[in-house]
Design a protein around this motif. Structure first.
Motif, PDB file in Angstrom:
ATOM      1  N   LYS A  78      10.389 -10.098 -12.353  1.00 23.18           N
ATOM      2  CA  LYS A  78      11.429  -9.602 -11.283  1.00 23.18           C
ATOM      3  C   LYS A  78      10.446  -8.977 -10.428  1.00 23.18           C
ATOM      4  O   LYS A  78       9.572  -8.202 -10.590  1.00 23.18           O
ATOM      5  CB  LYS A  78      12.373  -8.548 -12.147  1.00 23.18           C
ATOM      6  N   ILE A  79      10.926  -9.222  -9.126  1.00 24.31           N
ATOM      7  CA  ILE A  79      10.028  -8.564  -7.912  1.00 24.31           C
ATOM      8  C   ILE A  79      11.154  -7.823  -7.072  1.00 24.31           C
ATOM      9  O   ILE A  79      11.966  -8.338  -6.650  1.00 24.31           O
ATOM     10  CB  ILE A  79       9.213 -10.107  -7.123  1.00 24.31           C
ATOM     11  N   LYS A  80      10.616  -6.525  -6.631  1.00 22.47           N
ATOM     12  CA  LYS A  80      11.276  -5.786  -5.552  1.00 22.47           C
ATOM     13  C   LYS A  80      10.504  -5.770  -4.499  1.00 22.47           C
ATOM     14  O   LYS A  80       9.366  -5.216  -4.613  1.00 22.47           O
ATOM     15  CB  LYS A  80      11.777  -4.494  -6.245  1.00 22.47           C
ATOM     16  N   ILE A  81      11.019  -6.159  -3.189  1.00 23.57           N
ATOM     17  CA  ILE A  81      10.248  -6.105  -1.953  1.00 23.57           C
ATOM     18  C   ILE A  81      11.043  -5.154  -1.101  1.00 23.57           C
ATOM     19  O   ILE A  81      11.894  -5.390  -0.976  1.00 23.57           O
ATOM     20  CB  ILE A  81      10.267  -7.406  -1.355  1.00 23.57           C
ATOM     21  N   GLY A  82      10.322  -3.845  -0.655  1.00 28.20           N
ATOM     22  CA  GLY A  82      11.363  -2.975  -0.080  1.00 28.20           C
ATOM     23  C   GLY A  82      12.530  -2.224  -0.840  1.00 28.20           C
ATOM     24  O   GLY A  82      12.475  -2.462  -2.074  1.00 28.20           O
ATOM     25  N   LYS A  83      13.372  -2.014  -0.053  1.00 28.00           N
ATOM     26  CA  LYS A  83      14.637  -1.413  -0.634  1.00 28.00           C
ATOM     27  C   LYS A  83      15.696  -2.196  -1.089  1.00 28.00           C
ATOM     28  O   LYS A  83      16.340  -1.898  -1.676  1.00 28.00           O
ATOM     29  CB  LYS A  83      14.991  -0.271   0.208  1.00 28.00           C
ATOM     30  N   ARG A  84      15.757  -3.648  -0.410  1.00 33.05           N
ATOM     31  CA  ARG A  84      16.926  -4.427  -0.447  1.00 33.05           C
ATOM     32  C   ARG A  84      16.680  -5.675  -1.157  1.00 33.05           C
ATOM     33  O   ARG A  84      17.705  -6.477  -1.307  1.00 33.05           O
ATOM     34  CB  ARG A  84      17.565  -4.598   0.948  1.00 33.05           C
ATOM     35  N   PHE A  85      15.472  -6.236  -1.237  1.00 30.08           N
ATOM     36  CA  PHE A  85      15.316  -7.526  -1.684  1.00 30.08           C
ATOM     37  C   PHE A  85      14.713  -7.722  -3.263  1.00 30.08           C
ATOM     38  O   PHE A  85      13.618  -7.208  -3.350  1.00 30.08           O
ATOM     39  CB  PHE A  85      14.323  -7.999  -0.742  1.00 30.08           C
ATOM     40  N   PHE A  86      15.703  -8.379  -3.840  1.00 27.76           N
ATOM     41  CA  PHE A  86      15.447  -8.352  -5.257  1.00 27.76           C
ATOM     42  C   PHE A  86      15.295  -9.887  -5.863  1.00 27.76           C
ATOM     43  O   PHE A  86      16.248 -10.678  -5.696  1.00 27.76           O
ATOM     44  CB  PHE A  86      16.181  -7.725  -6.111  1.00 27.76           C
ATOM     45  N   PHE A  87      14.034 -10.287  -6.506  1.00 25.20           N
ATOM     46  CA  PHE A  87      13.901 -11.698  -6.901  1.00 25.20           C
ATOM     47  C   PHE A  87      13.522 -11.860  -8.435  1.00 25.20           C
ATOM     48  O   PHE A  87      12.792 -10.970  -8.867  1.00 25.20           O
ATOM     49  CB  PHE A  87      12.973 -12.318  -5.891  1.00 25.20           C
ATOM     50  N   GLU A  88      14.170 -12.997  -9.110  1.00 30.84           N
ATOM     51  CA  GLU A  88      13.516 -13.249 -10.342  1.00 30.84           C
ATOM     52  C   GLU A  88      13.232 -14.496 -10.470  1.00 30.84           C
ATOM     53  O   GLU A  88      13.962 -15.536 -10.021  1.00 30.84           O
ATOM     54  CB  GLU A  88      14.797 -12.911 -11.242  1.00 30.84           C
ATOM     55  N   LEU A  89      11.891 -14.942 -11.079  1.00 28.44           N
ATOM     56  CA  LEU A  89      11.384 -16.233 -11.137  1.00 28.44           C
ATOM     57  C   LEU A  89      11.929 -16.983 -12.092  1.00 28.44           C
ATOM     58  O   LEU A  89      12.273 -16.212 -13.315  1.00 28.44           O
ATOM     59  CB  LEU A  89       9.876 -16.085 -11.292  1.00 28.44           C
ATOM     60  N   PHE A  90      12.239 -18.256 -12.366  1.00 32.34           N
ATOM     61  CA  PHE A  90      12.536 -18.989 -13.282  1.00 32.34           C
ATOM     62  C   PHE A  90      11.691 -20.426 -13.245  1.00 32.34           C
ATOM     63  O   PHE A  90      11.250 -20.692 -12.282  1.00 32.34           O
ATOM     64  CB  PHE A  90      14.258 -18.979 -13.355  1.00 32.34           C
ATOM     65  N   GLU A 137       0.659  -1.313  -0.066  1.00 35.22           N
ATOM     66  CA  GLU A 137       0.388  -0.069  -0.160  1.00 35.22           C
ATOM     67  C   GLU A 137       0.842   1.265   0.027  1.00 35.22           C
ATOM     68  O   GLU A 137       0.389   2.211  -0.533  1.00 35.22           O
ATOM     69  CB  GLU A 137      -0.907  -0.021   1.299  1.00 35.22           C
ATOM     70  N   ASN A 138       2.074   1.280   0.456  1.00 22.99           N
ATOM     71  CA  ASN A 138       3.081   2.540   0.682  1.00 22.99           C
ATOM     72  C   ASN A 138       3.822   2.376  -0.737  1.00 22.99           C
ATOM     73  O   ASN A 138       4.840   3.222  -0.709  1.00 22.99           O
ATOM     74  CB  ASN A 138       3.987   2.151   1.986  1.00 22.99           C
ATOM     75  N   GLY A 139       3.739   1.612  -1.625  1.00 26.60           N
ATOM     76  CA  GLY A 139       4.500   1.615  -2.791  1.00 26.60           C
ATOM     77  C   GLY A 139       5.828   1.074  -2.641  1.00 26.60           C
ATOM     78  O   GLY A 139       6.550   1.248  -3.435  1.00 26.60           O
ATOM     79  N   GLY A 140       6.055  -0.103  -1.561  1.00 24.51           N
ATOM     80  CA  GLY A 140       7.113  -0.754  -1.615  1.00 24.51           C
ATOM     81  C   GLY A 140       7.359  -2.073  -2.314  1.00 24.51           C
ATOM     82  O   GLY A 140       8.423  -2.536  -2.080  1.00 24.51           O
ATOM     83  N   VAL A 141       6.562  -2.427  -3.276  1.00 27.16           N
ATOM     84  CA  VAL A 141       6.851  -3.621  -3.959  1.00 27.16           C
ATOM     85  C   VAL A 141       6.431  -3.238  -5.561  1.00 27.16           C
ATOM     86  O   VAL A 141       5.745  -2.556  -5.715  1.00 27.16           O
ATOM     87  CB  VAL A 141       5.582  -4.645  -3.762  1.00 27.16           C
ATOM     88  N   GLN A 142       7.537  -3.613  -6.176  1.00 29.75           N
ATOM     89  CA  GLN A 142       7.477  -3.682  -7.410  1.00 29.75           C
ATOM     90  C   GLN A 142       7.320  -4.866  -8.503  1.00 29.75           C
ATOM     91  O   GLN A 142       8.275  -5.731  -8.019  1.00 29.75           O
ATOM     92  CB  GLN A 142       8.844  -2.598  -8.219  1.00 29.75           C
ATOM     93  N   ILE A 143       6.792  -4.948  -9.514  1.00 28.94           N
ATOM     94  CA  ILE A 143       6.840  -6.190 -10.401  1.00 28.94           C
ATOM     95  C   ILE A 143       7.322  -5.545 -11.722  1.00 28.94           C
ATOM     96  O   ILE A 143       6.666  -4.524 -12.423  1.00 28.94           O
ATOM     97  CB  ILE A 143       5.419  -6.656 -10.682  1.00 28.94           C
ATOM     98  N   ASN A 144       8.390  -6.070 -12.289  1.00 27.34           N
ATOM     99  CA  ASN A 144       9.105  -5.521 -13.321  1.00 27.34           C
ATOM    100  C   ASN A 144       9.288  -3.954 -13.477  1.00 27.34           C
ATOM    101  O   ASN A 144       8.824  -3.491 -14.442  1.00 27.34           O
ATOM    102  CB  ASN A 144       8.065  -6.416 -14.646  1.00 27.34           C
ATOM    103  N   GLN A 145       9.458  -3.297 -12.447  1.00 30.21           N
ATOM    104  CA  GLN A 145       9.718  -2.076 -12.341  1.00 30.21           C
ATOM    105  C   GLN A 145       8.563  -1.189 -12.526  1.00 30.21           C
ATOM    106  O   GLN A 145       8.363  -0.096 -12.308  1.00 30.21           O
ATOM    107  CB  GLN A 145      10.538  -1.489 -13.455  1.00 30.21           C
ATOM    108  N   GLU A 146       7.059  -1.940 -12.287  1.00 30.60           N
ATOM    109  CA  GLU A 146       6.096  -1.492 -12.034  1.00 30.60           C
ATOM    110  C   GLU A 146       5.580  -1.300 -10.434  1.00 30.60           C
ATOM    111  O   GLU A 146       5.679  -2.542  -9.957  1.00 30.60           O
ATOM    112  CB  GLU A 146       4.892  -2.224 -12.764  1.00 30.60           C
TER     113      GLU A 146
END
Length: 399
Positions: free
Chosen positions: A387-399, A362-371
């Motif tokens: 690609k998923i970004k969670i918060g400022k420090r956690f980056f994941f890519e599904l395969f 809700e606070n805009g801290g999650v991105q999916i493919n830079q969205e």
């Protein structure tokens, strides 16, 4: 030597006890038994635990015997929390699983091969009822009421269960069984440790001395570092996570972290303090703290990579390919092709509660493919390359 062992120690009881114990060991040509007890109530150790563990390592390096007492019995009855209610007791399986995880992590600081590990269920499970009553008879209610939280709860007519009153006695009895010379803990364990002194005297043993170290504050800068408060830096955290968390501490915590979590020399610490007093940007000092911490629990190259990651992802806000942690879709416990974003994030960051994840979204801290996604009901397709970004420090890519 004595100065090193006293460094960062907040309470030594009695005050001259350490000198006397060291002299006693020298006179008797023996090692001191240094005790640390823990109830395996949660499976992860953090920098707050490390404060005491580092002091144990100093004694170990001087040739003394470290004895870790795993509260395999006491964890099953529940430790008083120091608040207004008892801690929830654990099952035998939880105790065993958590204890093994603890022991594995202890090796990051102390030499496990030179450490004696015992379980207090080995003697407490075998006390018959008359023996247990005999043990309880060694302590009075008045003595137990000296424990601050018991006294406060009693004064406020807040219930105190009988098993809570018994807990400090059982922990003290551990010191009797292992013939402890020095017991260590945080300042919140002072009462329980002094109970060990009292019972040793009753049983005709030389009473242990008590060494209590300060409680490291957590990332919020207010409460003590605690897994239940989600304000920790774990000993097994990944380097990028360690770096980012250290950078998030309030400036008021810099000196405390410098003293209690780093292995800088006294000269290096004084130099850093002088730099702060002369107006240097606190961020520069935090970076040095973060690199030092990561080097201790990982290695120097990991610390440098974490610093670069922080600069790219947080300071420069780059969204680079190389920073993403690959995660196999098959490894996720998700049965549908389209899943709630909250469920996906919880699978990727299981240490975050779902309510915390919802707030982050809700606070805009999650991105999916830079969205940036702010809809907590949004469903995401599970497909490779996402690609998923969670918060400022956690980056994941599904395969």
């Amino acid at each position: 030597m004595i100065h090193l062992l006293q460094e960062n120690v907040e309470i030594i009881l009695p005050q001259n006890g350490l000198e006397k114990k060291l002299q006693q060991a020298k006179d008797e040509n023996r090692k001191l038994n240094i005790k640390l007890g823990f109830d395996p109530t949660a499976p992860d150790l953090h920098l707050g635990h490390a404060v005491v563990l580092k002091k144990l390592r100093q004694f170990q390096d001087l040739g003394h015997r470290i004895i870790i007492v795993v509260g395999s019995f006491t964890a099953r009855i529940g430790d008083p929390t120091g608040k207004n209610k008892a801690r929830k007791p654990l099952s035998t399986k939880d105790v065993n699983d958590n204890a093994q995880t603890y022991i594995d992590q202890l090796s990051k600081i102390i030499d496990i091969k030179k450490t004696k590990i015992v379980f207090n269920s080995d003697w407490l499970d075998h006390l018959n009822f008359s023996e247990a009553i005999g043990l309880l008879s060694k302590v009075t209610i008045a003595q137990l009421m000296h424990r601050n939280d018991f006294n406060k709860r009693f004064s406020e007519n807040t219930p105190i269960a009988m098993h809570e009153l018994v807990y400090p006695i059982l922990q003290g009895f551990d010191s009797v069984k292992i013939e402890c010379d020095i017991e260590m803990g945080g300042t919140d364990q002072l009462f329980n440790c002094t109970m060990g002194r009292q019972l040793q005297e009753v049983y005709g043993l030389s009473p242990q001395i008590v060494m209590c170290l300060p409680l490291l504050k957590g990332l919020d800068g207010k409460e003590k570092m605690s897994k239940s408060l989600h304000n920790t830096i774990g000993l097994t955290d990944e380097p990028n996570e360690m770096f980012g968390k250290t950078m998030s501490i309030p400036d008021s915590l810099i000196e405390e972290f410098m003293n209690l979590t780093t292995d800088f020399s006294a000269v290096e610490k004084q130099n850093l303090k002088s730099r702060m007093e002369n107006g240097e940007n606190p961020m520069n000092i935090k970076k040095l703290l973060a690199k030092n911490i990561i080097t201790q629990y990982h290695d120097e190259s990991s610390a440098k990579r974490a610093e670069d990651f922080f600069a790219n992802q947080v300071q420069n806000k780059n969204f680079e390919e190389k920073t993403f942690k690959p995660v196999g879709i098959d490894s996720l416990h998700l049965s549908e092709n389209y899943v709630l974003l909250t469920d996906l994030c919880h699978q990727l960051k299981s240490d975050l509660s779902k309510s915390a994840i919802r707030r982050l979204i809700e606070n805009g801290g999650v991105q999916i493919n830079q969205e940036k996604i702010t809809d907590i009901d949004r469903r995401i397709e599970l497909k490779g390359g996402t690609k998923i970004k969670i918060g400022k420090r956690f980056f994941f890519e599904l395969f």
